[in-house]
Design an enzyme around this catalytic site. Structure first.
Site, PDB file in Angstrom:
ATOM      1  N   HIS A 144       0.949  -1.285  -0.204  1.00  5.84           N
ATOM      2  CA  HIS A 144       0.105  -0.096  -0.143  1.00  5.84           C
ATOM      3  C   HIS A 144       0.999   0.935  -0.083  1.00  5.84           C
ATOM      4  O   HIS A 144       1.550   1.535   0.528  1.00  5.84           O
ATOM      5  CB  HIS A 144      -0.877  -0.247   1.396  1.00  5.84           C
ATOM      6  CG  HIS A 144      -2.227   0.789   1.308  1.00  5.84           C
ATOM      7  ND1 HIS A 144      -1.644   2.208   1.921  1.00  5.84           N
ATOM      8  CD2 HIS A 144      -3.246   1.016   0.705  1.00  5.84           C
ATOM      9  CE1 HIS A 144      -3.085   2.960   1.339  1.00  5.84           C
ATOM     10  NE2 HIS A 144      -3.865   1.691   0.642  1.00  5.84           N
ATOM     11  N   ASP A 196      -7.843  -4.445  -0.611  1.00 10.37           N
ATOM     12  CA  ASP A 196      -7.931  -5.030  -2.485  1.00 10.37           C
ATOM     13  C   ASP A 196      -8.413  -6.508  -2.152  1.00 10.37           C
ATOM     14  O   ASP A 196      -8.436  -7.452  -3.077  1.00 10.37           O
ATOM     15  CB  ASP A 196      -7.406  -4.352  -3.570  1.00 10.37           C
ATOM     16  CG  ASP A 196      -8.152  -2.992  -3.273  1.00 10.37           C
ATOM     17  OD1 ASP A 196      -9.784  -2.608  -3.193  1.00 10.37           O
ATOM     18  OD2 ASP A 196      -7.699  -1.991  -3.369  1.00 10.37           O
TER      19      ASP A 196
END
Length: 450
Positions: free
Chosen positions: A328, A387
């Site tokens: 991320h 995700d």
């Protein structure tokens, strides 16, 4: 297009590409923070917000030290927010919307009235589905929704009114309309592009947004309590993520130009569509389809590791070297959304008889950071992001893949609207960062001398 025109297009596009390339060394020379981030992932401070906070590091002895990720909505830890509504066995997305828009948690009466306000907007303008959604359905639902949002401008008599009350009204309308735009857009897509039956269900005013999504999507309108609760949780976890994420920053940039909310949201939709942003959960699911097809024993760490090695060394799947859902821009040690999600994902996987597939996800989550760290220099820690599991959840809910990213938008519209209201409330300057031009100076040559 004939061969001559094709040749010219190829020639000039190649020349354009070469003309646009910037020497990478210049970024270092001019100290450009590419992606508006330092090399360790720390973002360049571009603004202030009261809406959401993404916390991933502390400063110790002048150095940035990674810590477990923390996400707050209006100062409230997302873990506490989730525990609160789940403990009371109620749906949480609507009160999350209230919190983001209004600035505090609603009491019982405020929550009842806010839900009623949302429900009263569970409708689109007359003939909108027939004239807008059903005509020229796009193969990408994000474009379908963006077009629908821009068209809603035409039905709003106060579309350009930027007063706080009016933009708040428009925000409520968009939050209520987005599930309809997404589901109806999918039904039109499925009918025209997949030759499926075209079925439209009107939303029920007594159902939550999460329940209505499943109610409108499924032909039989049926869903289990766990299915609706997990979808509601997904909406809450995707509702807001600070001012720096690409689509939310887009809302600040475009709002700062003092344009209407429909134009702002359409711009944010364009950002969220990208594979580096909201489109990532689709890539995760597709990647796992490849893993399942090429790994014989899903429970064998060595065999799974070997395949992850192929992903990282660009020998498998799309050969980008990426393990989608891992890593991320801000979080390093952990993404709190993924941690919250994971326990409930396990529960739904058990209900659906997909325990083995869940354990494969769990195994890849453990293996991938080690493999990535072995093959490339990591400036900060990496871990699974939200995700990584969201696509798996949507698939277990029998949600078509075409709706994965639109559901992200259905959730994030509340955060976008909160940031639009914040940008307008603070009456800031138009956002205009600096770019250095590094093109050498040249003289103009008359046509006959070129």
């Amino acid at each position: 297009m004939d061969n001559n025109l094709n040749g010219l297009l190829t020639k000039w596009s190649n020349q354009s590409c070469r003309a646009n390339k910037v020497n990478k060394e210049l970024y270092t020379r001019y100290e450009v923070k590419r992606g508006l981030r330092d090399i360790d992932g720390k973002g360049v401070l571009a603004g202030l917000t009261r809406i959401g906070e993404v916390h991933a590091y502390i400063i110790s002895d002048g150095k940035s030290v990674p810590v477990p990720g923390r996400l707050s909505y209006r100062g409230i830890n997302i873990e506490d927010l989730v525990k609160g509504f789940l403990k009371d066995d109620r749906y949480g997305y609507e009160e999350t919307c209230f919190l983001l828009l209004v600035g505090h948690l609603p009491d019982a009466i405020e929550l009842r009235d806010f839900r009623g306000l949302i429900a009263s907007n569970y409708e689109l303008p007359r003939d909108f589905v027939r004239d807008i959604i059903m005509k020229a359905p796009s193969k990408d639902l994000m474009n379908t929704i963006a077009r629908s949002v821009l068209t809603l401008f035409c039905f709003d008599d106060l579309a350009d009114d930027l007063s706080e009350r009016n933009v708040f009204r428009q925000s409520i309308q968009l939050i209520a309309n987005f599930p309809l735009l997404a589901i109806y857009g999918y039904q039109a897509y499925a009918h025209y592009h997949e030759k499926k039956s075209f079925v439209i269900h009107s939303p029920r005013k007594d159902l939550s947004i999460a329940e209505n999504i499943l109610y409108m999507l499924r032909h039989d309108n049926q869903h289990t309590n766990l299915e609706a609760k997990l979808l509601d949780l997904a909406l809450v976890l995707h509702a807001e993520h600070g001012g720096g994420n690409n689509s939310t920053f887009t809302t600040h940039v475009v709002s700062s130009a003092y344009t209407d909310i429909y134009s702002v949201v359409a711009a944010a939709m364009g950002s969220l569509k990208g594979l580096r942003h909201g489109g990532a959960n689709i890539k995760v699911v597709e990647m796992f389809d490849e893993i399942k097809a090429n790994v014989d024993n899903w429970e064998d760490p060595e065999e799974v590791t070997n395949y992850v090695e192929k992903l990282v060394t660009k020998q498998a799947y799309d050969r980008t070297g990426l393990v989608y859902g891992i890593g991320h821009a801000v979080y390093s040690i952990s993404d709190p959304r993924a941690i919250i999600f994971k326990g409930y994902v396990r529960e739904l996987a058990k209900e659906k008889g997909l325990d083995k597939e869940f354990e494969l996800y769990n195994l890849v989550e453990k293996i991938a950071p080690e493999v990535i760290g072995k093959h490339r220099k990591i400036y900060k820690g990496i871990s699974a992001n939200v995700d990584f599991y969201s696509g798996f959840v949507y698939r277990m809910l029998d949600i078509p893949q075409q709706l994965f990213t639109p559901l992200f938008a259905v959730a994030r519209i509340s955060g976008w609207c909160a940031h639009i209201l914040e940008e307008l409330a603070n009456d800031g300057k138009i956002i205009r960062p600096a770019y250095n031009c590094v093109e050498p100076k040249r003289i103009y040559l008359p046509l006959e001398k070129r």
